[in-house]
Enzyme design. Structure first.
Site, PDB file in Angstrom:
ATOM      1  N   HIS B 125       0.878  -1.181   0.000  1.00  0.00           N
ATOM      2  CA  HIS B 125       0.000   0.000   0.000  1.00  0.00           C
ATOM      3  C   HIS B 125       0.914   1.229   0.000  1.00  0.00           C
ATOM      4  O   HIS B 125       2.021   1.180   0.529  1.00  0.00           O
ATOM      5  CB  HIS B 125      -0.826  -0.057   1.290  1.00  0.00           C
ATOM      6  CG  HIS B 125      -1.902   0.974   1.424  1.00  0.00           C
ATOM      7  ND1 HIS B 125      -1.648   2.259   1.813  1.00  0.00           N
ATOM      8  CD2 HIS B 125      -3.248   0.896   1.243  1.00  0.00           C
ATOM      9  CE1 HIS B 125      -2.801   2.934   1.872  1.00  0.00           C
ATOM     10  NE2 HIS B 125      -3.776   2.129   1.528  1.00  0.00           N
ATOM     11  N   ASP B 202       2.898  -4.477   7.835  1.00  0.00           N
ATOM     12  CA  ASP B 202       1.689  -3.671   7.685  1.00  0.00           C
ATOM     13  C   ASP B 202       0.489  -4.593   7.852  1.00  0.00           C
ATOM     14  O   ASP B 202       0.158  -5.369   6.962  1.00  0.00           O
ATOM     15  CB  ASP B 202       1.710  -3.003   6.303  1.00  0.00           C
ATOM     16  CG  ASP B 202       0.377  -2.338   5.952  1.00  0.00           C
ATOM     17  OD1 ASP B 202      -0.591  -2.468   6.734  1.00  0.00           O
ATOM     18  OD2 ASP B 202       0.312  -1.700   4.886  1.00  0.00           O
ATOM     19  N   GLN B 205      -4.831  -4.770   6.873  1.00  0.00           N
ATOM     20  CA  GLN B 205      -5.878  -5.663   6.397  1.00  0.00           C
ATOM     21  C   GLN B 205      -5.956  -6.944   7.217  1.00  0.00           C
ATOM     22  O   GLN B 205      -7.041  -7.492   7.427  1.00  0.00           O
ATOM     23  CB  GLN B 205      -5.621  -6.054   4.929  1.00  0.00           C
ATOM     24  CG  GLN B 205      -5.814  -4.931   3.947  1.00  0.00           C
ATOM     25  CD  GLN B 205      -7.251  -4.436   3.899  1.00  0.00           C
ATOM     26  OE1 GLN B 205      -8.191  -5.196   4.099  1.00  0.00           O
ATOM     27  NE2 GLN B 205      -7.417  -3.159   3.648  1.00  0.00           N
ATOM     28  N   LYS B 228     -10.516  -1.018  10.308  1.00  0.00           N
ATOM     29  CA  LYS B 228     -10.682  -2.176   9.435  1.00  0.00           C
ATOM     30  C   LYS B 228     -10.995  -3.430  10.251  1.00  0.00           C
ATOM     31  O   LYS B 228     -11.102  -4.524   9.711  1.00  0.00           O
ATOM     32  CB  LYS B 228      -9.422  -2.380   8.591  1.00  0.00           C
ATOM     33  CG  LYS B 228      -9.186  -1.230   7.608  1.00  0.00           C
ATOM     34  CD  LYS B 228      -8.014  -1.496   6.717  1.00  0.00           C
ATOM     35  CE  LYS B 228      -7.442  -0.256   6.082  1.00  0.00           C
ATOM     36  NZ  LYS B 228      -8.220   0.232   4.930  1.00  0.00           N
ATOM     37  N   CYS B 366      -4.806   2.558  -3.614  1.00  0.00           N
ATOM     38  CA  CYS B 366      -3.559   3.045  -3.011  1.00  0.00           C
ATOM     39  C   CYS B 366      -2.430   2.043  -3.221  1.00  0.00           C
ATOM     40  O   CYS B 366      -1.570   1.879  -2.350  1.00  0.00           O
ATOM     41  CB  CYS B 366      -3.719   3.337  -1.521  1.00  0.00           C
ATOM     42  SG  CYS B 366      -4.927   4.604  -1.179  1.00  0.00           S
TER      43      CYS B 366
HETATM   44  C1  LIG Z   1      -2.633  -2.723   3.377  1.00  0.00           C
HETATM   45  C2  LIG Z   1      -2.933  -1.377   3.925  1.00  0.00           C
HETATM   46  N1  LIG Z   1      -1.959  -0.670   4.510  1.00  0.00           N
HETATM   47  C3  LIG Z   1      -2.187   0.541   5.042  1.00  0.00           C
HETATM   48  C4  LIG Z   1      -3.419   1.130   5.006  1.00  0.00           C
HETATM   49  C5  LIG Z   1      -3.600   2.491   5.596  1.00  0.00           C
HETATM   50  O1  LIG Z   1      -4.439   2.455   6.699  1.00  0.00           O
HETATM   51  P1  LIG Z   1      -4.945   3.788   7.377  1.00  0.00           P
HETATM   52  O2  LIG Z   1      -5.534   4.613   6.267  1.00  0.00           O
HETATM   53  O3  LIG Z   1      -5.972   3.346   8.355  1.00  0.00           O
HETATM   54  O4  LIG Z   1      -3.777   4.459   8.000  1.00  0.00           O
HETATM   55  C6  LIG Z   1      -4.472   0.443   4.400  1.00  0.00           C
HETATM   56  C7  LIG Z   1      -5.812   1.058   4.319  1.00  0.00           C
HETATM   57  O5  LIG Z   1      -6.351   1.311   3.266  1.00  0.00           O
HETATM   58  C8  LIG Z   1      -4.219  -0.836   3.844  1.00  0.00           C
HETATM   59  O6  LIG Z   1      -5.193  -1.532   3.254  1.00  0.00           O
END
Ligand SMILES: Cc1ncc(COP(=O)(O)O)c(C=O)c1O
Lengths: 150, 408
Positions: B125, B202, B205, B228, B366
């Site tokens: 991401h 990370d 998800q 999430k 993203c």
């Molecule tokens: C794999 C992954 N990493 C990071 C994020 C970022 O999360 P947040 O927007 O809650 O900081 C997301 C959310 O879309 C994600 O799906």
């Protein structure tokens, strides 16, 4: 309630499936690239402007139905128009895409472009319809690009 | 444990699901973007504001003591869920993005230098790419990328080749939001540690779908977001080893992260407060803990089992659907059905499905490098959760037929 048919009118489907003036224009006097990061729409417009007249206009790129049809309809409309007429159309189109629902689009000026009036009921899609117009505007305003191909 | 999920009972816990969109029942399939919130979470946040609201760690009055106790009890709930060694290892943040930025700034600036390498994967991401790019630019380090195969699986052989004693940190997504792929983080961590690299996972998800034991994994940094996992937005956590955190400078300066301040010198507070400057999202943290209690009550095993049934059901339909190309077919994947369809752009799909009451995501998720890999501008993504049903999957595919017909 507005339904999908208001957005995806037959004219739009037709221009999506067979976009007019699609492809590169070489050489050209003006060109610019447009990008909508929200949906990944990417657009390149090319113009040949002589004596303030749009002699030729083409586009290429990848986009959703609305952005492709809008670009296709735009190129159809603009061929043979002056830069001043473009500016007038730009305003009218922008007005149509963003004005509140009750306002009738200026069909006299817009002609076939009025089929895109439905986008204002789909706020997340307005940018798809206006992307090509903004891209073309920036192509015209960046006259340094014009020098490139002279 | 071992009990099958009662989907109807679970659905009744989520008030938002019971509404119509354009006259059709809402079918919410955008869970990878954010999940919906059960009553208990909404009630916990409301209760906090109606009965306990006060600032924490700084009042002697009753409300402040209650708010502080609830906030710190939430930390313990979350510690247990991830099996962190102590509450010192549980740092509340605004979410995954902030957790990663905290590590890239605080740990990165002090541990990564010129000529060092940060290794990430092709399926990250943006929030696990950009902070590392920014770090590399600051300290003149190099960002390296582990490739993936057509199925959307990390190339483990290439990973081994790319790992070296120059690698200071490996950043890897536990579960890809664009593809659904679950990465073999246990192996990755082991191999990274063998060359002396730290690992940031990370978990944005994964945390709602896969059990995470940070000690068993021996992971250095694990980042995730409450929203999430049925919790509130704007709150998340960084779980990290105490020894590593101790050696890191604060990320932000301000209230709560200090012990004493004079104009000459500030003495920083102990962990975890050293990394929690300013008034935090107290209600959010309390709601986060409630969400975790909710997950615990159903059980992650039961959740994973049920979600696998749903994903298999949807995948079968996708395979049988003419002109549909799945993006991401990893052997080990969860809850995500990403796809493109001949003749209909994902963005149009999103609009058409919305009119059928079906909420999906269309876009690059993203994860632009993933789109570039598959040479698509965007994908449509249906993502499933514990409250989704087979009937909702059917509704998705009926709507897809409508979309296909519209452009036929
Ligand atoms: C794999 C992954 N990493 C990071 C994020 C970022 O999360 P947040 O927007 O809650 O900081 C997301 C959310 O879309 C994600 O799906």
């Amino acid at each position: 309630m507005f339904d999908l048919g208001d957005l995806y009118q037959q004219v739009i489907i037709d221009h999506t499936k067979s976009p007019r003036n699609f492809g590169k224009l070489e050489p050209c006097s003006h060109d610019a690239e447009g990008y909508n990061p929200l949906c990944g729409d990417q657009l390149h417009v090319y113009l040949q402007i002589d004596d303030d007249m749009i002699k030729e206009v083409k586009f290429e790129g990848q986009g959703c139905s609305i952005s492709t049809a809008s670009a296709s309809l735009m190129t159809e409309k603009l061929k043979g128009k002056s830069v001043r007429e473009f500016e007038h159309l730009f305003e009218a189109f922008h007005e149509m895409a963003t004005a509140d629902m009750s306002e009738k689009p200026d069909e006299e000026t817009l002609g076939k472009l009025a089929v895109l009036a439905g986008v204002k009921e789909f706020p997340s899609r307005i940018k798809c319809a206006t992307l090509c117009w903004h891209t073309l505007k920036s192509a015209i305003e960046h006259s340094d690009k014009a020098a490139k191909t002279e | 444990m071992g009990m099958p999920c009662d989907t109807e009972a679970i659905r009744s816990d989520f008030p938002i699901l019971h509404q119509e969109i354009y006259g059709k029942p809402l079918v919410y399939l955008d869970n990878a973007a954010t999940t919906q919130k059960p009553h208990c979470v909404i009630d916990a946040v409301r209760h906090y504001y109606e009965k306990d609201n006060a600032n924490i760690h700084r009042g002697v009055h009753t409300l402040s003591e209650r708010a502080t106790a609830d906030y710190e009890a939430a930390r313990e709930t979350i510690r247990l869920f991830f099996n962190a060694r102590s509450k010192k290892e549980v740092i509340f943040t605004r979410g995954t993005t902030e957790s990663i930025n905290l590590v890239a700034s605080s740990w990165g600036d002090t541990n990564v230098g010129k000529g060092d390498e940060i290794l990430i994967t092709h399926m990250e991401h943006h929030s696990n790419i950009v902070p590392w790019q920014m770090l590399c630019e600051r300290v003149e380090a190099t960002l390296k990328v582990v490739p993936m195969n057509e199925a959307g699986e990390m190339d483990m052989h290439a990973f081994e080749t790319l790992l070296s004693e120059r690698t200071k940190l490996v950043g890897v997504v536990h579960m890809s939001n664009a593809l659904g792929t679950i990465n073999p983080i246990r192996t990755i961590i082991k191999q990274a540690h063998a060359v002396g690299a730290r690992v940031l996972v990370d978990g944005a998800q994964a945390a709602a779908h896969v059990a995470v034991d940070v000690q068993a994994l021996d992971v250095d940094f694990y980042a995730t977001s409450a929203h999430k996992m049925y919790g509130p937005t704007g709150v998340g956590v960084l779980i990290a080893k105490e020894t590593v955190l101790d050696a890191m400078p604060p990320y932000q300066g301000g209230g709560d992260m200090i012990l004493t301040v004079t104009f000459e010198k500030t003495q920083y507070n102990d962990l975890p407060h050293k990394f929690e400057a300013g008034t935090p999202n107290i209600a959010g943290v309390i709601g986060f803990a409630k969400a975790i209690e909710y997950i615990n009550a159903i059980g992650l095993d039961a959740i994973a089992e049920r979600e696998k049934v749903l994903l298999d059901y949807a995948t079968q339909k996708a395979v049988a659907f003419d002109g549909l190309r799945q993006i991401g077919t990893a052997k080990d994947k969860a809850c995500v059905l990403s796809f493109v369809m001949d003749g209909v752009h994902p963005h149009d799909l999103g609009t058409i499905l919305d009119r059928e009451g079906v909420a999906i995501r269309a876009g690059h998720h993203c994860a632009m490098p993933v789109m570039q890999f598959y040479k698509v501008p965007a994908t449509a993504r249906a993502s499933f959760s514990i409250y989704n049903t087979e009937a909702e999957v059917d509704a998705l595919f009926i709507a897809l037929i409508k979309a296909r017909d519209l452009f036929a």
